[in-house]
Design an enzyme around this catalytic site. Structure first.
Site, PDB file in Angstrom:
ATOM      1  N   LYS A  65     -13.118   1.233  -2.174  1.00 60.48           N
ATOM      2  CA  LYS A  65     -14.165   1.520  -1.190  1.00 60.48           C
ATOM      3  C   LYS A  65     -15.316   2.293  -1.850  1.00 60.48           C
ATOM      4  CE  LYS A  65     -11.335   1.598   3.062  1.00 60.48           C
ATOM      5  NZ  LYS A  65     -10.794   2.392   4.176  1.00 60.48           N
ATOM      6  N   HIS A  74       8.275 -26.818  -0.281  1.00 64.74           N
ATOM      7  CA  HIS A  74       7.592 -27.940  -0.933  1.00 64.74           C
ATOM      8  C   HIS A  74       6.425 -27.460  -1.785  1.00 64.74           C
ATOM      9  CE1 HIS A  74       9.910 -30.792   1.557  1.00 64.74           C
ATOM     10  NE2 HIS A  74       9.942 -29.742   2.359  1.00 64.74           N
ATOM     11  N   GLU A  92       0.818  -1.220   0.000  1.00 63.33           N
ATOM     12  CA  GLU A  92       0.000   0.000   0.000  1.00 63.33           C
ATOM     13  C   GLU A  92       0.850   1.267   0.000  1.00 63.33           C
ATOM     14  OE1 GLU A  92      -4.190  -1.255   2.171  1.00 63.33           O
ATOM     15  OE2 GLU A  92      -3.093   0.448   2.955  1.00 63.33           O
TER      16      GLU A  92
HETATM   17  O1  PA5 Z   1      -3.500   1.334   5.754  1.00 67.63           O
HETATM   18  C1  PA5 Z   1      -4.601   1.807   5.480  1.00 67.63           C
HETATM   19  O2  PA5 Z   1      -4.812   3.012   5.489  1.00 67.63           O
HETATM   20  C2  PA5 Z   1      -5.772   0.901   5.128  1.00 67.63           C
HETATM   21  O3  PA5 Z   1      -5.381  -0.425   4.980  1.00 67.63           O
HETATM   22  C3  PA5 Z   1      -6.817   0.985   6.229  1.00 67.63           C
HETATM   23  O4  PA5 Z   1      -6.227   0.630   7.450  1.00 67.63           O
HETATM   24  C4  PA5 Z   1      -8.029   0.088   5.952  1.00 67.63           C
HETATM   25  O5  PA5 Z   1      -8.581   0.402   4.710  1.00 67.63           O
HETATM   26  C5  PA5 Z   1      -9.081   0.267   7.045  1.00 67.63           C
HETATM   27  O6  PA5 Z   1      -9.460   1.600   7.158  1.00 67.63           O
HETATM   28  P1  PA5 Z   1     -10.179   2.152   8.441  1.00 67.63           P
HETATM   29  O7  PA5 Z   1      -9.280   1.991   9.612  1.00 67.63           O
HETATM   30  O8  PA5 Z   1     -10.474   3.576   8.131  1.00 67.63           O
HETATM   31  O9  PA5 Z   1     -11.439   1.337   8.624  1.00 67.63           O
END
Ligand code: PA5
Length: 374
Positions: free
Chosen positions: A367, A278, A257
């Protein structure tokens, strides 16, 4: 101390600039967090964990991505002892999974820790609604609300507003720390404390790391950059401890990310050895030569250490650049240090390829599409 077995060519001036950039980034709050943790919030985490342990057989941890993977990584790796078991929910939209979790809690006493920085993410919102109904049905509204712990933004969001209106205990995801960099905040610390992880030691490890891992993190980031420039566009994180499978998952999210944007970034993947020797082992030894391997070398037993050594030799001979990151101890201190090391290395790596480590436009895009469909 994190020890690495390689050195890279580093531009010291550029490193200083990058570190200054991270420190003044509005999302760079994780950088000094271990040394500046809010003592009041820390004491409240301990108190809440004690209360949950006293009155619940299960803590249902509801969250996804950065609001989920970090604490699961540490809890599953260390397998601490606690009478209160953790159940995870809200990390997919599978009804089968949700029904399984509801069924598993059954008639047992339980509490909920709902974790969402934005307070609007669909997966946790759906699981939270289901578990909240179950809680109200079992305990009545008043007691149910005393059993809900909401970790979210300090001032805004649907979850924040609901928590204020209903009087849930609240913990903060600081607005200068993004999801995948938040494991050392209440996001990770509350579930970990309930599960029996020594969070004081975890923070101590991370706090030591603030100075001790800078050099190896810089070296690692520059090595990744050099390898990427030579066409090694996939990084295989390799661990020889099966309990650390979720640490690998956390790493994939952290790097994926943070770096994967603007058509750039190294693709993170992971294996657990010797298990995966394996299965994926064949590909790694003999397949396309576009990957490098990063061994997370946890202290291990004599037999397993021989596997580490054999893999290093065989894969190097097979033309794979093998990086070794030796972890000082397989305990809270070691994991605190390791978490901070990878957070720092990841932020520097992203800066080196010229992308913003702290946003996630691709996740937001998914989202938004899902919201339209539903
Ligand atoms: O690292 C990030 O920003 C994302 O992976 C969020 O943690 C994830 O989408 C969850 O978002 P939120 O904490 O707003 O529910």
């Amino acid at each position: 101390m994190i020890k690495i077995n390689f050195t890279s060519e580093v531009d010291a001036g550029q490193v200083q600039e990058i570190l200054r950039d991270i420190a003044k980034d509005p999302m760079g709050g994780w950088l000094h967090l271990p040394k500046k943790f809010d003592i009041g919030e820390f004491a409240r985490i301990h108190e809440a964990a004690k209360k949950i342990q006293e009155e619940s057989e299960y803590l249902v941890c509801i969250g996804i991505g950065g609001s989920y993977l970090g604490h699961r990584a540490v809890i599953e790796s260390l397998r601490p002892k606690s009478e209160t078991k953790i159940i995870y929910a809200g990390n997919s939209l599978s009804k089968r999974e949700l029904d399984w979790a509801l069924d598993k809690v059954g008639d047992h006493d339980f509490s909920i820790n709902v974790i969402s920085k934005s307070g609007t993410t669909l997966e946790p919102a759906i699981a939270f609604a289901a578990f909240k109904d179950k809680l109200v049905e079992k305990y009545g509204t008043e007691e149910a609300y005393q059993r809900i712990y909401a970790t979210t933004d300090a001032k805004k969001g649907e979850l924040h507003d609901e928590a204020v209106a209903n009087g849930y205990a609240r913990f903060v995801v600081p607005n200068n720390i993004g999801g995948r960099f938040s494991v050392l905040t209440a996001v990770g610390l509350l579930p970990m404390a309930v599960a029996g992880v020594d969070i004081d030691k975890l923070l101590e490890g991370a706090s030591d790391a603030v100075t001790s891992v800078v050099e190896p993190a810089v070296q690692y980031a520059y090595m990744r950059y050099a390898l990427d420039s030579k066409g090694y566009d996939t990084e295989m994180f390799a661990s020889f401890e099966p309990a650390t499978v979720f640490f690998n998952e956390w790493l994939k999210q952290l790097f994926g990310e943070s770096e994967g944007k603007d058509k750039r970034g190294i693709l993170p993947d992971s294996v657990i050895y010797s298990t995966d020797l394996h299965s994926l082992g064949q590909y790694i030894q003999d397949g396309r030569r576009n990957l490098f391997e990063t061994i997370i070398d946890y202290p291990t037993d004599e037999m397993n250490a021989k596997v580490v050594s054999a893999v290093r030799t065989a894969h190097t001979a097979g033309g794979i650049p093998v990086l070794n990151i030796a972890v000082s101890s397989f305990d809270e201190k070691g994991f605190g240090e390791l978490i901070y090391f990878f957070e720092l290395a990841c932020a520097i790596s992203a800066k080196l390829i010229g992308v913003n480590p702290f946003d996630q436009p691709g996740v937001e895009a998914y989202k938004a599409e899902l919201k339209k469909l539903l």
